[in-house]
Every structure is written in C-alpha cells, then in structure tokens.
Design a protein around this motif. Structure first.
Motif, short mmCIF file in Angstrom:
data_model
loop_
_atom_site.label_atom_id
_atom_site.label_comp_id
_atom_site.label_asym_id
_atom_site.label_seq_id
_atom_site.Cartn_x
_atom_site.Cartn_y
_atom_site.Cartn_z
N GLN A 65 36.10 -21.42 -17.81
CA GLN A 65 36.63 -20.23 -17.17
C GLN A 65 36.03 -18.91 -17.98
OE1 GLN A 65 40.82 -20.64 -16.81
NE2 GLN A 65 40.58 -19.80 -14.67
N ALA A 66 36.21 -19.08 -19.31
CA ALA A 66 35.91 -18.00 -20.24
C ALA A 66 34.60 -17.41 -20.11
CB ALA A 66 35.98 -18.65 -21.80
N PRO A 67 33.40 -18.27 -20.12
CA PRO A 67 32.00 -17.52 -19.69
C PRO A 67 31.88 -17.21 -18.21
CG PRO A 67 31.80 -19.89 -20.24
CD PRO A 67 33.10 -19.59 -20.42
N ALA A 68 32.76 -17.57 -17.50
CA ALA A 68 32.42 -17.11 -16.13
C ALA A 68 33.24 -15.99 -15.98
CB ALA A 68 33.30 -18.13 -15.03
N ARG A 69 34.56 -15.48 -16.60
CA ARG A 69 34.88 -14.32 -16.53
C ARG A 69 33.95 -13.30 -17.51
NH1 ARG A 69 41.48 -16.00 -17.29
NH2 ARG A 69 41.56 -16.65 -15.31
N PHE A 70 33.52 -13.78 -18.45
CA PHE A 70 32.63 -12.95 -19.01
C PHE A 70 31.43 -12.43 -18.44
CE2 PHE A 70 28.98 -12.13 -21.87
CZ PHE A 70 29.51 -11.05 -22.65
N ALA A 71 30.73 -13.22 -17.53
CA ALA A 71 29.89 -13.08 -16.69
C ALA A 71 30.26 -12.09 -15.61
CB ALA A 71 29.03 -14.41 -16.18
N ARG A 72 31.27 -12.42 -14.90
CA ARG A 72 31.74 -11.64 -14.00
C ARG A 72 32.21 -10.20 -14.17
NH1 ARG A 72 37.58 -13.24 -12.59
NH2 ARG A 72 38.07 -12.09 -14.42
N SER A 73 32.85 -9.78 -15.61
CA SER A 73 32.82 -8.59 -15.99
C SER A 73 31.44 -7.67 -16.32
CB SER A 73 33.58 -8.73 -17.43
OG SER A 73 32.82 -9.02 -18.41
N LEU A 74 30.45 -8.58 -16.76
CA LEU A 74 29.00 -7.90 -16.76
C LEU A 74 28.72 -7.45 -15.46
CD1 LEU A 74 27.32 -10.11 -19.38
CD2 LEU A 74 28.38 -7.96 -19.74
N LEU A 75 28.69 -8.58 -14.39
CA LEU A 75 28.14 -8.09 -13.26
C LEU A 75 29.02 -6.90 -12.32
CD1 LEU A 75 27.72 -11.80 -11.86
CD2 LEU A 75 25.84 -10.18 -12.25
N PHE A 76 30.28 -6.81 -12.47
CA PHE A 76 31.07 -5.83 -12.13
C PHE A 76 30.44 -4.53 -12.47
CE2 PHE A 76 34.57 -2.91 -11.71
CZ PHE A 76 34.56 -2.71 -10.42
N GLY A 77 30.34 -4.57 -13.81
CA GLY A 77 29.59 -3.30 -14.64
C GLY A 77 28.54 -2.87 -14.09
N ALA A 78 27.52 -3.91 -13.89
CA ALA A 78 26.23 -3.59 -13.32
C ALA A 78 26.28 -3.08 -12.05
CB ALA A 78 25.22 -4.97 -13.13
N ALA A 79 27.26 -3.77 -11.02
CA ALA A 79 27.31 -3.29 -9.71
C ALA A 79 27.98 -1.81 -9.53
CB ALA A 79 28.32 -4.08 -8.86
N TRP A 80 29.00 -1.56 -10.72
CA TRP A 80 29.54 -0.08 -10.72
C TRP A 80 28.39 0.80 -11.09
CZ3 TRP A 80 34.67 0.98 -10.55
CH2 TRP A 80 35.11 2.36 -10.76
N THR A 81 27.28 0.46 -11.85
CA THR A 81 26.26 1.38 -12.46
C THR A 81 25.19 1.49 -11.28
OG1 THR A 81 26.53 0.66 -14.60
CG2 THR A 81 24.43 1.72 -14.08
N VAL A 82 25.14 0.49 -10.63
CA VAL A 82 24.01 0.52 -9.40
C VAL A 82 24.61 1.33 -8.10
CG1 VAL A 82 22.42 -0.92 -7.87
CG2 VAL A 82 22.64 -1.32 -10.25
N TRP A 83 25.71 0.67 -7.86
CA TRP A 83 26.41 1.01 -6.37
C TRP A 83 27.29 2.24 -6.53
CZ3 TRP A 83 27.86 -4.61 -5.16
CH2 TRP A 83 26.53 -5.37 -4.99
#
Length: 124
Positions: A65-83
């Motif tokens: 779960q720990a790396p999955a949550r970390f990856a999720r936070s990075l993806l959300f930050g990238a989506a926020w930046t792009v979208w």
C-alpha cells in the motif's frame, strides 16, 4: 501562494454561526475512507493468510500500500498540474467510483467462509 481562510469566506447564518464548509467535510470523508478501506483490507488479509503467517499477511499488504499511495499522490499532482483545479478532483472522484463498479464484476458468487473459532475450526 495565497490560502484563504474558510471562516472568512463562509457566509454566516441568521444566528451568527458559520455554515459548514467543504473544509469541514473533507477530513470527515478522509477518516471514513480510511476506516472503511484499511479495516476491511486488514481483516481480509489476515483471513486469507495461513495460521502460521497470520501477522505477516497484513504486513505484506501494508508494504504494498505504501508505494501505491505514494504513486497515487504523484499522479494526482500531475493531473492537477495538467488538467487544473476542477478537472483533477472530478477525475479523482470518478475514477474510484469506476473501479468500485468494476470490482463488482470480479465477484465469484461463492458464499463467504464460515467464521473460525480460536481453535481454527469453522463454526456451524
């Protein structure tokens, strides 16, 4: 970066008390999310592990779960930046709902196992 205080922008009711804002709702929803996911996940992980590894099953799940949550936070930050600040949270709301709907198709239809007694035998 300017961060507005939610108390300063929330209109007051006739009695003078501030109305609940989204800032109050987010921590409540976040707590409900963790209670619903982590508790259920740990119960399922310990139930699926052999008796000798009962404490190791949840530990392996938490390690994943720990790396999955970390990856999720990075993806959300990238989506926020792009979208932007409207589409990214909307996508973060719709995507888990779609995953939950898809997970219903993965059910096997088997009845749940009978609960175990402390001796490891199933109850009737």
């Amino acid at each position: 970066m300017y961060v507005a205080d939610s108390r300063a922008t929330t209109p007051a009711s006739a009695e003078g008390a501030a109305r609940p804002s989204a800032g109050n709702l987010v921590p409540a929803l976040h707590g409900a999310f963790y209670a619903a996911t982590d508790g259920v996940l740990m119960a399922a992980a310990s139930d699926g592990a052999p008796e000798a590894l009962r404490s190791s099953g949840p530990a392996v799940v938490r390690t994943g779960q720990a790396p999955a949550r970390f990856a999720r936070s990075l993806l959300f930050g990238a989506a926020w930046t792009v979208w932007g600040d409207r589409a990214a949270p909307a996508g973060a709301t719709v995507a888990p709902a779609g995953c939950a709907a898809f997970s219903l198709t993965l059910r096997t239809g088997r009845p749940p196992r009978a609960p175990r007694t402390p001796e490891g035998t199933a109850t009737a």
